[in-house]
Design an enzyme around this catalytic site. Structure first.
Site, PDB file in Angstrom:
ATOM      1  N   PHE A  18       0.804  -1.221   0.000  1.00 17.57           N
ATOM      2  CA  PHE A  18       0.000   0.000   0.000  1.00 17.57           C
ATOM      3  C   PHE A  18       0.839   1.274   0.000  1.00 17.57           C
ATOM      4  O   PHE A  18       0.341   2.350   0.328  1.00 17.57           O
ATOM      5  CB  PHE A  18      -1.009   0.014   1.166  1.00 17.57           C
ATOM      6  CG  PHE A  18      -1.800  -1.261   1.254  1.00 17.57           C
ATOM      7  CD1 PHE A  18      -2.720  -1.596   0.273  1.00 17.57           C
ATOM      8  CD2 PHE A  18      -1.587  -2.151   2.298  1.00 17.57           C
ATOM      9  CE1 PHE A  18      -3.429  -2.783   0.335  1.00 17.57           C
ATOM     10  CE2 PHE A  18      -2.285  -3.342   2.376  1.00 17.57           C
ATOM     11  CZ  PHE A  18      -3.208  -3.658   1.395  1.00 17.57           C
ATOM     12  N   LYS A  21       3.901   1.243  -4.914  1.00 23.23           N
ATOM     13  CA  LYS A  21       4.959   0.714  -5.792  1.00 23.23           C
ATOM     14  C   LYS A  21       4.447   0.460  -7.204  1.00 23.23           C
ATOM     15  O   LYS A  21       5.055   0.906  -8.175  1.00 23.23           O
ATOM     16  CB  LYS A  21       5.532  -0.596  -5.224  1.00 23.23           C
ATOM     17  CG  LYS A  21       6.191  -0.459  -3.875  1.00 23.23           C
ATOM     18  CD  LYS A  21       6.665  -1.793  -3.343  1.00 23.23           C
ATOM     19  CE  LYS A  21       5.575  -2.824  -3.215  1.00 23.23           C
ATOM     20  NZ  LYS A  21       4.460  -2.460  -2.332  1.00 23.23           N
ATOM     21  N   THR A  22       3.340  -0.261  -7.323  1.00 20.62           N
ATOM     22  CA  THR A  22       2.804  -0.568  -8.654  1.00 20.62           C
ATOM     23  C   THR A  22       2.311   0.698  -9.337  1.00 20.62           C
ATOM     24  O   THR A  22       2.504   0.877 -10.543  1.00 20.62           O
ATOM     25  CB  THR A  22       1.686  -1.617  -8.557  1.00 20.62           C
ATOM     26  OG1 THR A  22       2.234  -2.813  -7.970  1.00 20.62           O
ATOM     27  CG2 THR A  22       1.121  -1.952  -9.931  1.00 20.62           C
ATOM     28  N   GLU A  88       5.980  -6.982  -8.748  1.00 17.74           N
ATOM     29  CA  GLU A  88       5.996  -8.043  -7.734  1.00 17.74           C
ATOM     30  C   GLU A  88       7.217  -8.948  -7.877  1.00 17.74           C
ATOM     31  O   GLU A  88       7.131 -10.172  -7.835  1.00 17.74           O
ATOM     32  CB  GLU A  88       4.700  -8.866  -7.798  1.00 17.74           C
ATOM     33  CG  GLU A  88       3.431  -8.052  -7.617  1.00 17.74           C
ATOM     34  CD  GLU A  88       3.204  -7.537  -6.198  1.00 17.74           C
ATOM     35  OE1 GLU A  88       4.068  -7.755  -5.326  1.00 17.74           O
ATOM     36  OE2 GLU A  88       2.163  -6.901  -5.976  1.00 17.74           O
ATOM     37  N   HIS A 185       3.692  -0.640  15.578  1.00 19.96           N
ATOM     38  CA  HIS A 185       2.468  -1.441  15.518  1.00 19.96           C
ATOM     39  C   HIS A 185       2.587  -2.704  14.668  1.00 19.96           C
ATOM     40  O   HIS A 185       1.595  -3.417  14.502  1.00 19.96           O
ATOM     41  CB  HIS A 185       1.305  -0.560  15.038  1.00 19.96           C
ATOM     42  CG  HIS A 185       0.923   0.466  16.044  1.00 19.96           C
ATOM     43  ND1 HIS A 185       1.159   1.810  15.846  1.00 19.96           N
ATOM     44  CD2 HIS A 185       0.375   0.349  17.283  1.00 19.96           C
ATOM     45  CE1 HIS A 185       0.745   2.480  16.910  1.00 19.96           C
ATOM     46  NE2 HIS A 185       0.272   1.613  17.798  1.00 19.96           N
TER      47      HIS A 185
END
Length: 198
Positions: A18, A21-22, A88, A185
């Site tokens: 999220f 990158k793409t 990817e 987190h």
């Protein structure tokens, strides 16, 4: 810096899930097309999340792509290309590295996008090698889904709970399975801290 020439240049776009990158890969590929460069996009065949024949960002940006199982087949597909985009990359085997080296020797501009770290927060597949070989690295960040700070880690969730360290590394998914998290987190039950010795 964005290079528009095709003189054997490797760009790696990386970060957590999220982080865009793409989306950034698609932006660079579209600009190459505008610059009248022969351009192709490659994706791993196992990535069937949004489209079988396109790289698609979580926000919906897309570019037609060829799904590939064997990285060696990319050489034939990219024979006439000046710009080769690979999405990817962490899902490909180590055979992708010599393929990219050959593309670079053939004066191709290669743009690779992939996760630098797996859900455990550890280097993912061949990405460390590609990052070391890159002429240019773009590290993107997301927003932590818990606190809203900068996120650099990918949190895998199983039934709404953090995945355990010993769960399989590869599980293709999106919002239903993953969240972006900051260091504070990011949770991996079962992970032991390793101290590096000098």
């Amino acid at each position: 810096m964005e290079i528009i020439t095709q003189d054997g240049w490797l760009e790696v776009i990386t970060g957590c899930m999220f982080s865009g990158k793409t989306e950034e890969l698609v932006r660079r590929l579209r600009r190459a097309v505008i610059a009248k460069k022969e351009t192709i996009a490659i994706k791993p065949a196992l990535d069937t999340r949004y489209d079988l024949v396109a790289v698609v960002s979580h926000s919906g940006f897309s570019f037609n792509a060829i799904p590939v199982e064997d990285p060696k087949s990319i050489l034939g597909m990219a024979k006439d290309a000046e710009v080769v985009g690979i999405d990817e990359a962490q899902f490909f085997t180590g055979e992708l590295v010599p393929v990219i080296r050959e593309l670079l020797q053939n004066k191709k501009r290669v743009i690779v996008a992939g996760l630098d770290l797996d859900f455990r927060g550890e280097p993912f597949g061949i990405m460390p090698t590609l990052l070391a070989l890159a002429d240019e690295v773009t590290k993107l960040h997301a927003i932590c889904s818990v606190c809203g700070n900068i996120a650099t880690k990918t949190q895998r969730l199983i039934n709404g709970r953090p995945a355990r360290y010993d769960d399989p590394t590869i599980l293709v998914g999106g919002l239903e399975t993953y969240e972006a998290r900051c260091n504070l987190h990011h949770e991996v039950p079962g992970k032991t801290l390793t101290l590096f010795k000098e």
